[in-house]
Design a protein around this motif. Structure first.
Motif, PDB file in Angstrom:
ATOM      1  N   SER A 260       0.766  -1.093  -0.030  1.00  0.00           N
ATOM      2  CA  SER A 260       0.139  -0.143   0.001  1.00  0.00           C
ATOM      3  C   SER A 260       0.797   1.212   0.058  1.00  0.00           C
ATOM      4  O   SER A 260       0.544   2.162  -0.621  1.00  0.00           O
ATOM      5  CB  SER A 260      -0.959  -0.019   1.238  1.00  0.00           C
ATOM      6  OG  SER A 260      -1.667   1.146   1.197  1.00  0.00           O
ATOM      7  N   ILE A 261       1.883   1.231   0.669  1.00  0.00           N
ATOM      8  CA  ILE A 261       2.807   2.455   0.873  1.00  0.00           C
ATOM      9  C   ILE A 261       3.445   2.292  -0.332  1.00  0.00           C
ATOM     10  O   ILE A 261       3.836   3.833  -0.918  1.00  0.00           O
ATOM     11  CB  ILE A 261       3.763   2.079   2.007  1.00  0.00           C
ATOM     12  CG1 ILE A 261       3.111   2.454   3.369  1.00  0.00           C
ATOM     13  CG2 ILE A 261       4.850   3.458   2.065  1.00  0.00           C
ATOM     14  CD1 ILE A 261       3.832   1.966   4.702  1.00  0.00           C
ATOM     15  N   ALA A 262       3.947   1.490  -1.021  1.00  0.00           N
ATOM     16  CA  ALA A 262       4.518   1.471  -2.094  1.00  0.00           C
ATOM     17  C   ALA A 262       3.609   2.254  -3.231  1.00  0.00           C
ATOM     18  O   ALA A 262       4.227   2.939  -4.190  1.00  0.00           O
ATOM     19  CB  ALA A 262       5.337   0.246  -2.685  1.00  0.00           C
ATOM     20  N   ILE A 263       2.525   1.606  -3.363  1.00  0.00           N
ATOM     21  CA  ILE A 263       1.595   2.477  -4.387  1.00  0.00           C
ATOM     22  C   ILE A 263       1.425   3.890  -4.243  1.00  0.00           C
ATOM     23  O   ILE A 263       1.511   4.608  -5.256  1.00  0.00           O
ATOM     24  CB  ILE A 263       0.254   1.493  -4.532  1.00  0.00           C
ATOM     25  CG1 ILE A 263       0.543   0.115  -4.926  1.00  0.00           C
ATOM     26  CG2 ILE A 263      -0.763   2.356  -5.241  1.00  0.00           C
ATOM     27  CD1 ILE A 263      -0.735  -0.772  -4.679  1.00  0.00           C
ATOM     28  N   LEU A 264       1.415   4.191  -3.098  1.00  0.00           N
ATOM     29  CA  LEU A 264       1.218   5.752  -2.671  1.00  0.00           C
ATOM     30  C   LEU A 264       2.425   6.368  -3.042  1.00  0.00           C
ATOM     31  O   LEU A 264       2.631   7.742  -3.507  1.00  0.00           O
ATOM     32  CB  LEU A 264       1.052   5.958  -1.109  1.00  0.00           C
ATOM     33  CG  LEU A 264      -0.391   5.392  -0.590  1.00  0.00           C
ATOM     34  CD1 LEU A 264      -0.424   5.655   0.783  1.00  0.00           C
ATOM     35  CD2 LEU A 264      -1.417   6.305  -1.331  1.00  0.00           C
ATOM     36  N   LEU A 265       3.543   5.542  -2.822  1.00  0.00           N
ATOM     37  CA  LEU A 265       4.991   6.436  -3.285  1.00  0.00           C
ATOM     38  C   LEU A 265       5.087   6.447  -4.808  1.00  0.00           C
ATOM     39  O   LEU A 265       5.481   7.348  -5.445  1.00  0.00           O
ATOM     40  CB  LEU A 265       6.333   5.469  -2.897  1.00  0.00           C
ATOM     41  CG  LEU A 265       6.451   5.862  -1.403  1.00  0.00           C
ATOM     42  CD1 LEU A 265       7.652   4.852  -1.043  1.00  0.00           C
ATOM     43  CD2 LEU A 265       6.781   7.155  -1.172  1.00  0.00           C
ATOM     44  N   TYR A 266       4.375   5.349  -5.240  1.00  0.00           N
ATOM     45  CA  TYR A 266       4.269   5.664  -6.964  1.00  0.00           C
ATOM     46  C   TYR A 266       3.311   6.787  -7.471  1.00  0.00           C
ATOM     47  O   TYR A 266       3.472   7.740  -8.484  1.00  0.00           O
ATOM     48  CB  TYR A 266       3.677   4.379  -7.586  1.00  0.00           C
ATOM     49  CG  TYR A 266       3.574   4.160  -9.035  1.00  0.00           C
ATOM     50  CD1 TYR A 266       4.583   4.526  -9.831  1.00  0.00           C
ATOM     51  CD2 TYR A 266       2.286   4.100  -9.523  1.00  0.00           C
ATOM     52  CE1 TYR A 266       4.666   4.266 -11.234  1.00  0.00           C
ATOM     53  CE2 TYR A 266       2.115   4.040 -11.017  1.00  0.00           C
ATOM     54  CZ  TYR A 266       3.359   4.399 -11.888  1.00  0.00           C
ATOM     55  OH  TYR A 266       2.967   4.074 -13.291  1.00  0.00           O
ATOM     56  N   VAL A 267       2.396   7.085  -6.702  1.00  0.00           N
ATOM     57  CA  VAL A 267       1.636   8.116  -6.824  1.00  0.00           C
ATOM     58  C   VAL A 267       2.318   9.491  -6.906  1.00  0.00           C
ATOM     59  O   VAL A 267       2.235  10.416  -7.606  1.00  0.00           O
ATOM     60  CB  VAL A 267       0.255   8.291  -6.036  1.00  0.00           C
ATOM     61  CG1 VAL A 267      -0.395   9.608  -6.274  1.00  0.00           C
ATOM     62  CG2 VAL A 267      -0.719   6.933  -6.340  1.00  0.00           C
ATOM     63  N   LEU A 268       3.176   9.408  -5.792  1.00  0.00           N
ATOM     64  CA  LEU A 268       4.182  10.590  -5.657  1.00  0.00           C
ATOM     65  C   LEU A 268       4.948  10.756  -6.817  1.00  0.00           C
ATOM     66  O   LEU A 268       5.079  11.949  -7.240  1.00  0.00           O
ATOM     67  CB  LEU A 268       5.022  10.444  -4.566  1.00  0.00           C
ATOM     68  CG  LEU A 268       6.099  11.489  -4.155  1.00  0.00           C
ATOM     69  CD1 LEU A 268       5.535  12.941  -3.993  1.00  0.00           C
ATOM     70  CD2 LEU A 268       6.965  10.982  -3.057  1.00  0.00           C
TER      71      LEU A 268
END
Length: 369
Positions: A260-268
């Motif tokens: 989940s955190i990795a996906i949010l970092l990809y959004v960043l």
């Protein structure tokens, strides 16, 4: 044969250029929403393994590069250009949404191939439309708007899918992707109409040809060498998500939380790429594309070096994603602006086709690697 006589617009912020940016945003939101659901759809609904997903995407990516090369001669003809652009966006939308009614993996493969081929064919036509809508001094800003729209769509699409899938389900969410896809076709049609207004006189229909010899005589090989060097070293962003997930999956954090955190970092990553595409276009028009390309490449290399070192801290990973996003935003914008400035009008469609082939081949190699 002489080039068309074109009356340049006063600046790079015309309705047509923003319409191209909107087309990229809507189209990317459409197919990215389906792409984000494709692994789940193939595994849970069609009961296919990871190898099928790899084969589907690998085949579609290979066709994209060939379609871009074929789209170059079509984009070089003003009489075909608008229809190819609008038809390509509409074909991508319909084929992508139709994946939602697939009942077998081979149907997904065929529809994905059609969607990605349409996407490839339209790309040179869209880029030539941008050069028609803009002045030479505003190419950077024009391509910055288009790249910003594309990167913003990569944020909107997955977020839209995650919201809709809870309400209507996987199949229905895929089918609903046709809505932003059709809006993309409408937006590019508006841009094509504005582009036609800038053409004072059109020559007779041009013969379809790759014009590789003419590109060579125009010195296009020198332009393409640094671009090809970057693209062949490019790494798929999906691998960044995988790397970040591995680094975040520690004793304090389970796999679901790490993902989940990795996906949010990809959004960043995509958010930074969106902003930096616009800024890089402005800088490229003011100081030249080369220093912006070099600066973007340095950001990219530093970001990916950080992934190689492997920071486990969230702040370190966020910085690495941001640097990679800034790098790709700058490089993609300046690649297109450089090709536009290095070639005469009658060869730009061919040049954009070759550029698309190089970019797609680099992406394919990154995935396969």
């Amino acid at each position: 044969m002489r080039a068309d006589t074109v009356q340049p617009v006063r600046d790079g912020s015309t309705r047509g250029i923003w319409s191209v940016g909107a087309a990229s945003l809507f189209s990317d939101a459409s197919h990215e929403s389906v792409t984000s659901l494709l692994p789940t759809f193939l595994a849970s609904t069609l009961h296919s393994g990871p190898a099928v997903l790899g084969a589907v995407d690998g085949f579609a990516d290979a066709l994209t590069g060939l379609a871009k090369l074929a789209g170059g001669p079509l984009a070089a003809d003003p009489r075909r250009r608008s229809r190819i652009a609008a038809g390509g966006y509409l074909g991508t939308a319909v084929a992508t949404a139709a994946i939602g009614i697939s009942t077998a993996a081979w149907q997904v493969a065929v529809l994905r191939a059609v969607a990605w081929s349409s996407r490839g064919l339209r790309s040179p036509a869209r880029d030539v439309l941008l050069t028609t809508l803009s002045t030479r001094a505003g190419y950077g800003r024009a391509f910055g708007v288009e790249r910003a729209g594309d990167n913003a769509g990569a944020i909107v699409g997955p977020l839209l899918a995650s919201a809709l899938v809870v309400v209507v389900g996987v199949r229905q969410t895929m089918m609903l992707s046709i809505v932003p896809g059709v809006l993309a076709a409408v937006a590019i049609s508006v841009a094509a109409r504005d582009a036609r207004r800038t053409i004072v006189r059109e020559e007779a229909r041009r013969a379809l040809a790759f014009n590789l010899a003419a590109l060579r005589r125009a010195g296009f090989a020198r332009t393409l060498i640094p671009i090809a060097s970057f693209e062949f070293g490019n790494v798929a962003t999906t691998l960044l998500i995988l790397r970040a997930t591995d680094l975040l999956h520690t004793g304090e954090r389970d796999l679901a939380a790490a993902t989940s955190i990795a996906i949010l970092l990809y959004v960043l990553h995509n958010a930074v790429a969106t902003v930096w595409s616009m800024l890089s276009g402005i800088l490229a028009d003011r100081v030249g594309a080369r220093p912006v390309f070099v600066g973007g490449t340095c950001c990219y290399l530093i970001g990916y070096a950080a992934f190689a070192v492997g920071p486990h801290a969230l702040a370190g990973l966020a910085a690495a994603f941001a640097l990679a996003g800034a790098g790709i935003g700058a490089v993609e914008t300046t690649e297109s602006a450089t090709v536009a400035r290095s070639l005469p009008e009658e060869l730009r469609g061919n040049g954009f086709g070759v550029l698309g082939l190089v970019q797609s081949f680099g992406d394919h190699e990154a995935v396969m690697g």
